[in-house]
Design an enzyme around this catalytic site. Structure first.
Site, PDB file in Angstrom:
ATOM      1  N   GLY A 178       0.775  -1.234   0.000  1.00  0.00           N
ATOM      2  CA  GLY A 178       0.000   0.000   0.000  1.00  0.00           C
ATOM      3  C   GLY A 178       0.804   1.280   0.000  1.00  0.00           C
ATOM      4  CB  CYS A 183      -0.721   1.726  -4.067  1.00  0.00           C
ATOM      5  SG  CYS A 183      -1.439   0.277  -3.277  1.00  0.00           S
TER       6      CYS A 183
END
Length: 324
Positions: A178, A183
């Site tokens: 992440g 993202c």
């Protein structure tokens, strides 16, 4: 029902810390040694890998990275015939090592075999959440059938995931969930660990594995790397190689055409879990799932060479400040 308590551990990103300058006897930053281990059996002259995103790494980027001493990881979002043609061309140009990506499942296992036969030295087992039974099964299957190839596995973010993968025969670990610039996993899923803390926890597992087994397994840090200084911090805390996406985006060697927007030149750059990526490579988002990334054009920046020169120069300077 009582929920889990909030743990007291504080987690850090790279921009939360700075390194303290140390005494040095290095006369010039050019005297620093950047050679790094990428996987159990493969070294790199510089600790930089271009990420396996479809808007970052195909043949042109693989060639450029090799020229400068790094490596480009071929993405897996193309027909296997196209991927093996790229690998064969890289092999003809004597690029070494050659690295390509696969996922999980029978079709991806077959993809790995074809890539290996085409000349791949390293398979990147690339899954968003690699602390997974399916990943362990794929790794075991590959190690049993083709043990002479190195298998780097990612992405992970915890001590436990690293320990299990090390015990399962991974030849390299990729850390980061992440943290990438395109993202949104942390926002969408509520999961993730700031990448510096994730790195420190994985390094602990790696070092314990080294102490017990006399077996060094390299670590690649992926996501949250925005500057050469972040790479220096990652190396300081135990990473071996930095995986770069955003820092290399928009360059001539990335896949795709230069596009004109209001008189300015841009190139596409999107996360591999974004809606654009799933529309292009997976026939759209599957019902019941959602995107975990986004798309945004980036300014065209010309050849990647000068950018790599700047990054490498920054790493060299950082090492002199650490006396390393």
């Amino acid at each position: 029902m009582m929920g889990n308590k909030i743990p007291s551990k504080i987690a850090y990103s790279f921009n939360d810390v700075m390194l303290e300058p140390k005494y040095t006897n290095i006369a010039s930053r050019l005297h620093t040694d950047l050679e790094s281990r990428l996987s159990r059996n493969n070294m790199l002259p510089i600790p930089i890998m271009s990420t396996n995103m479809s808007t970052i790494t195909e043949l042109d980027m693989m060639v450029a990275m090799n020229k400068y001493g790094g490596i480009g990881a071929l993405h897996r979002f193309m027909p296997i015939e196209e991927a093996t043609d790229i690998v064969k061309e890289a092999y003809k140009q004597h690029l070494h090592p050659i690295m390509a990506s696969i996922g999980i499942g029978d079709s991806e296992y077959e993809r790995a075999i074809k890539l290996i036969h085409a000349g791949v030295d390293i398979i990147l087992l690339d899954v968003a959440h690699a602390h997974s039974e399916m990943v362990f099964n794929q790794l075991y299957r590959l190690n049993q059938s083709h043990p002479f190839v190195d298998y780097i596995v990612g992405n992970i973010a915890t001590y436990d995931s690293a320990k299990q993968l090390l015990d399962s025969g991974a030849d390299g670990l990729r850390v980061g969930i992440g943290g990438g610039s395109r993202c949104t996993t942390r926002n969408v899923t509520g999961h993730g660990i700031p990448n510096l803390t994730a790195l420190i926890d994985v390094v602990q597992a790696r070092d314990e594995h080294l102490y017990i087994n006399n077996d060094y397994v390299p670590i690649i840090i992926d996501g949250g790397i925005k500057t050469s200084g972040d790479i220096v911090k990652a190396l300081y805390f135990g990473a071996d190689v930095a995986c770069l996406g955003g820092m290399l985006s928009g360059t001539e060697e990335t896949p795709g055409e230069v596009i004109n927007i209001d008189g300015n030149a841009f190139k596409k750059y999107y996360g591999m879990a974004s809606k654009d990526a799933q529309d292009i490579h997976r026939n759209g988002i599957k019902k019941g799932t959602t995107a975990e990334g986004f798309s945004e054009p980036v300014v065209y920046r010309g050849s990647v060479g000068p950018i790599l020169d700047d990054i490498v120069g920054g790493i060299r300077s950082g090492l002199t400040y650490s006396g390393a």
